[in-house]
Structures are given as structure tokens and as C-alpha cells.
Design a protein around this motif. Structure first.
Motif, PDB file in Angstrom:
ATOM      1  N   LYS A   4       0.863  -1.178   0.000  1.00  0.00           N
ATOM      2  CA  LYS A   4       0.000   0.000   0.000  1.00  0.00           C
ATOM      3  C   LYS A   4       0.901   1.230   0.000  1.00  0.00           C
ATOM      4  N   SER A   5       0.631   2.140  -0.850  1.00  0.00           N
ATOM      5  CA  SER A   5       1.413   3.353  -0.954  1.00  0.00           C
ATOM      6  C   SER A   5       0.886   4.383   0.054  1.00  0.00           C
ATOM      7  N   VAL A   6       1.795   4.968   0.802  1.00  0.00           N
ATOM      8  CA  VAL A   6       1.427   5.999   1.773  1.00  0.00           C
ATOM      9  C   VAL A   6       1.974   7.326   1.267  1.00  0.00           C
ATOM     10  N   SER A   7       1.110   8.300   1.202  1.00  0.00           N
ATOM     11  CA  SER A   7       1.534   9.589   0.667  1.00  0.00           C
ATOM     12  C   SER A   7       2.187  10.439   1.758  1.00  0.00           C
ATOM     13  N   PHE A   8       2.962  11.395   1.317  1.00  0.00           N
ATOM     14  CA  PHE A   8       3.592  12.339   2.236  1.00  0.00           C
ATOM     15  C   PHE A   8       2.533  13.072   3.047  1.00  0.00           C
ATOM     16  N   LYS A   9       1.444  13.405   2.420  1.00  0.00           N
ATOM     17  CA  LYS A   9       0.345  14.123   3.080  1.00  0.00           C
ATOM     18  C   LYS A   9      -0.221  13.306   4.245  1.00  0.00           C
ATOM     19  N   GLN A  10      -0.398  12.002   4.059  1.00  0.00           N
ATOM     20  CA  GLN A  10      -0.909  11.132   5.112  1.00  0.00           C
ATOM     21  C   GLN A  10       0.077  11.058   6.289  1.00  0.00           C
ATOM     22  N   LYS A  13       0.024  14.379   8.177  1.00  0.00           N
ATOM     23  CA  LYS A  13      -1.184  14.471   9.003  1.00  0.00           C
ATOM     24  C   LYS A  13      -1.025  13.645  10.285  1.00  0.00           C
TER      25      LYS A  13
END
Length: 177
Positions: A4-10, A13
Motif C-alpha cells: 500500500k502506498s502511503v503519501s507524504f500528506k498522510q 497528518k
């Protein structure tokens, strides 16, 4: 196998929410359980000096009785928006007497190796106090330069902010009380 790819934004946050939660918990602990104060003045020398940074337990005295020798922070009896820091030398039911420039609690002379003056009060007038319900009698360790119960009498326990339990600064003088 899937990833699963986790974004920088996540991630950002998650970090921000963790920091905010930690700040809220720290605020609540400092506000209701423990607090900090910076000493201002010479009335508690040599034990505490100006700019000493100390931790104060705000609930300890609510759960347990105050003890002789406790160093407490309390609201000024003069209705100023200021707190004092002094040492408890007598509690409810005790008598305090100053005679011959010495302090007596329940007719026994205090042995005070923590004072600047080795027990001399700096107060030559003879005085007598009976410590009432929900009261304590407090003195500064530097008796010659302390505005304390000799001037304003016993203080009410509901004016107490907490018990000093640790000096954190200066670092070379960290000490548990």
C-alpha cells in the motif's frame, strides 16, 4: 503480495495529530497534576535561588497530608496575582512561638540546618500562633529576607498551589526535595 502506498500528506497528518495530542496531554498534566515555576527572589536561599526552575506537584498534598519541611508554592496572602514559595514548619493543631530569636513548634526548638542563619529568625519580637483547621505556618529559609507567616500569619491550605519536588535548573544543581 500487494503493498500500500502511503503519501507524504498522510504521514504529515499523522505526525501533526500525534504532536497535537502529545501537546494537549502535556498541557493537562502541567495544569492539573504538576506544574513548573521559576523562583524569583532570595527568601528561600540557600535551598532555592533566583531563576531556579522547579517542578511542583499540584495534587500530592490533596492526596496526602502536608509534612514538616515541605516546600510549597501558594497564592500571596496579599491578594496579589503572585505566588510565594516557602517551607512548611507547622501544620494544623501545632503551636508556633518565636522567642529569643528562635522558632519553637509545640514548645520544641526547631533544628534548621537548611536556613541561611542556622535557625535564627531575624525576628526579635516574641510572637505566638496557634495553627487552626486547614492552615499551615510557613517560613523562608533566608529569614532575614523573607516575607512569610511571621508577617501574615498562618496560610489557608486552599491557597496552596502545590509542593515543590524537583529542581530541574540549573542542571548542575538538579535536586529532589
Amino acid at each position: 503480495m500487494e503493498t500500500k502506498s502511503v503519501s507524504f500528506k498522510q504521514v504529515f497528518k499523522e505526525i501533526i495529530s500525534t504532536v497535537v495530542l502529545a501537546a494537549i496531554i502535556a498541557f493537562l498534566i502541567l495544569k492539573f497534576i504538576g506544574g513548573t515555576t521559576i523562583v524569583d527572589g532570595i527568601s528561600m536561599e540557600p535551598t532555592l535561588k533566583t531563576n531556579d526552575f522547579i517542578l511542583v506537584n499540584r495534587i500530592g498534598f490533596l492526596l496526602d497530608d502536608l509534612k514538616y519541611g515541605d516546600i510549597i508554592q501558594f497564592h500571596s496572602p496579599y491578594k496579589e496575582k503572585k505566588d510565594f514559595i516557602k517551607r512548611v514548619i507547622a501544620v494544623e493543631g501545632d503551636t508556633v512561638e518565636i522567642k529569643n530569636n528562635r522558632v519553637y513548634v509545640n514548645e520544641n526548638e526547631l533544628v534548621e540546618n537548611y536556613t541561611m542563619t542556622k535557625g535564627i529568625t531575624g525576628f526579635t519580637n516574641e510572637k505566638y500562633w496557634e495553627i487552626g483547621k486547614d492552615e499551615v505556618f510557613v517560613l523562608g529559609d533566608n529569614r532575614e529576607h523573607s516575607n512569610d507567616s511571621r508577617a501574615f500569619g498562618p496560610i489557608k491550605t486552599d491557597s496552596i498551589v502545590g509542593i515543590a519536588f524537583l529542581r530541574l535548573y540549573p542542571f548542575k544543581e538538579i535536586k529532589k526535595f
